[in-house]
Scaffold this motif. Structure first.
Motif, PDB file in Angstrom:
ATOM      1  N   ILE A   4       0.855  -1.182   0.000  1.00 25.59           N
ATOM      2  CA  ILE A   4       0.000   0.000   0.000  1.00 25.59           C
ATOM      3  C   ILE A   4       0.893   1.235   0.000  1.00 25.59           C
ATOM      4  O   ILE A   4       2.086   1.147   0.308  1.00 25.59           O
ATOM      5  N   PRO A   5       0.358   2.408  -0.366  1.00 34.43           N
ATOM      6  CA  PRO A   5       1.194   3.614  -0.423  1.00 34.43           C
ATOM      7  C   PRO A   5       1.841   3.948   0.915  1.00 34.43           C
ATOM      8  O   PRO A   5       1.261   3.721   1.988  1.00 34.43           O
ATOM      9  N   LEU A   6       3.034   4.497   0.841  1.00 37.98           N
ATOM     10  CA  LEU A   6       3.759   4.988   2.007  1.00 37.98           C
ATOM     11  C   LEU A   6       3.852   6.508   1.935  1.00 37.98           C
ATOM     12  O   LEU A   6       4.143   7.073   0.884  1.00 37.98           O
ATOM     13  N   SER A   7       3.605   7.147   3.071  1.00 41.19           N
ATOM     14  CA  SER A   7       3.660   8.603   3.156  1.00 41.19           C
ATOM     15  C   SER A   7       4.450   9.004   4.394  1.00 41.19           C
ATOM     16  O   SER A   7       4.961   8.145   5.117  1.00 41.19           O
ATOM     17  N   TYR A  39       7.605   8.524  -2.112  1.00 40.85           N
ATOM     18  CA  TYR A  39       6.572   8.606  -1.084  1.00 40.85           C
ATOM     19  C   TYR A  39       5.356   9.348  -1.640  1.00 40.85           C
ATOM     20  O   TYR A  39       5.484  10.265  -2.455  1.00 40.85           O
ATOM     21  N   HIS A  40       4.182   8.942  -1.171  1.00 43.94           N
ATOM     22  CA  HIS A  40       2.936   9.418  -1.771  1.00 43.94           C
ATOM     23  C   HIS A  40       2.563  10.820  -1.317  1.00 43.94           C
ATOM     24  O   HIS A  40       2.152  11.657  -2.121  1.00 43.94           O
ATOM     25  N   ARG A 210     -11.999   4.984   4.305  1.00 42.25           N
ATOM     26  CA  ARG A 210     -10.623   5.072   3.815  1.00 42.25           C
ATOM     27  C   ARG A 210      -9.727   5.401   4.998  1.00 42.25           C
ATOM     28  O   ARG A 210      -9.941   6.406   5.687  1.00 42.25           O
ATOM     29  N   LEU A 212      -5.909   5.898   6.721  1.00 43.65           N
ATOM     30  CA  LEU A 212      -4.467   6.131   6.744  1.00 43.65           C
ATOM     31  C   LEU A 212      -4.010   5.879   8.181  1.00 43.65           C
ATOM     32  O   LEU A 212      -4.573   6.440   9.115  1.00 43.65           O
ATOM     33  N   ASP A 297      -5.421   1.518   4.268  1.00 42.28           N
ATOM     34  CA  ASP A 297      -5.247   1.767   2.841  1.00 42.28           C
ATOM     35  C   ASP A 297      -3.913   2.446   2.549  1.00 42.28           C
ATOM     36  O   ASP A 297      -3.476   2.484   1.384  1.00 42.28           O
ATOM     37  N   GLU A 298      -3.290   2.980   3.591  1.00 46.25           N
ATOM     38  CA  GLU A 298      -2.046   3.730   3.422  1.00 46.25           C
ATOM     39  C   GLU A 298      -1.359   3.808   4.779  1.00 46.25           C
ATOM     40  O   GLU A 298      -2.012   3.888   5.818  1.00 46.25           O
TER      41      GLU A 298
END
Length: 324
Positions: A4-7, A39-40, A210, A212, A297-298
């Motif tokens: 999943i996206p990484l931020s 990174y997102h 959603r 994070l 989701d993130e």
């Protein structure tokens, strides 16, 4: 495996022996480095009157970093609604979203952003702590102003920060994506997620739940080095356990000789076990566990270590080993 996206959450720590302006100068360089690493998004947190964290408005840091990057999303994580007029937040982030279309987030939180009561009252122009009803009205007003009065084009993506049932319930009621503060109150994460997903109502902002998940992540080539890097933040956390919120962010060398009590050591070890600290393999494994356990989701990583290069290196090691 993390798929999943990484931020990243940037809290702008001001290191002992440096000035706030030194931290400020690193802002754009940090954003450029994390954009290069893939990174997102990067969020900036609102803090006030702290010797360890710079009092830099998230909207200003977002604008500064947006001007020198091109793809990474930027925004607040969060801007604190009780400290601002809703229309001002809508105008600021609406303008930023118009200047940088489809790259701006408006993460909203509730806390005062300070442990100093006089500062908290000054931010609220003499008013006391906000009530649940006042906070709900503030968030709803920000959303309304974004759409009805200040929309200049593409809108920022609103998020609600949550570390408790109240925040989860409000995010679900308003149909907002939720950013869960696992890095602050990991003991609340499961209840926050269960309530949010159960009560979620779709909205124009978000059609389905959603999530994070924000996690403290400190990564180094060796376990010993990772432990050294988390030392300064351990000192700050030990102060918070005593109700002391104005402790400067020490050097790793100062932290290494800090006289922790045994109860503090146990509490810090318990907290660290809920986060992701260690070698790249250990950190990525732990992040994968958290992603599976929570259904996030993130993942948003916060890395409060002393030196700029060590902070960037931690993000680099994690990114290098994700999917490996």
């Amino acid at each position: 495996m993390v798929d999943i996206p990484l931020s990243a959450l940037e809290v702008a720590m001001v290191q002992a022996g440096t000035r706030a302006v030194d931290t400020l100068r690193d802002t754009a360089a940090f954003a450029q480095e994390l954009e290069r690493l893939g990174y997102h998004r990067i969020w900036y947190a609102e803090h006030h009157h702290s010797p360890a964290i710079g009092a830099f408005p998230p909207v200003v840091l977002s604008a500064h970093s947006a001007a020198s990057t091109s793809t990474v999303r930027l925004g607040s994580g969060g801007v604190l609604a009780p400290n601002h007029a809703p229309i001002s937040l809508a105008e600021q982030f609406g303008t930023l979203a118009a200047l940088h279309p489809d790259r701006i987030d408006l993460g909203i939180g509730r806390g005062p952003g300070t442990f100093d009561e006089a500062t908290a009252r000054a931010l609220r122009r003499g008013a006391g702590p906000t009530t649940d009803a006042e906070y709900r009205d503030d968030v709803a007003a920000v959303l309304s102003f974004l759409v009805d009065e200040v929309a200049l084009g593409p809108l920022p993506q609103p998020w609600l920060l949550a570390s408790s049932a109240a925040g989860a319930a409000l995010a679900a009621e308003l149909g907002l994506p939720v950013a869960v503060a696992h890095h602050i109150r990991p003991e609340n994460t499961r209840a926050v997620l269960d309530l949010y997903r159960t009560a979620f109502t779709p909205s124009r902002w978000c059609g389905q739940p959603r999530v994070l998940l924000c996690v403290e992540a400190v990564c180094a080539e060796t376990e010993e080095e990772a432990r050294r890097l988390v030392g300064p933040m351990d000192v700050v956390k030990a102060g918070l356990l005593k109700g002391i919120g104005d402790i400067p962010f020490p050097t790793p060398e100062e932290a290494a000789v800090h006289p922790f009590t045994e109860p503090e050591r146990q509490a810090l070890a318990g907290f660290r076990a809920q986060q992701a600290v260690g070698t790249p393999e250990a950190v990525v494994r732990r992040l994968g566990e958290l992603a599976r356990e929570t259904g996030a989701d993130e993942l948003m990583l916060t890395t409060p270590v002393y030196a700029f290069r060590d902070r960037v290196r931690s993000y680099e090691l994690i990114r290098k080993h994700v999917g490996a």
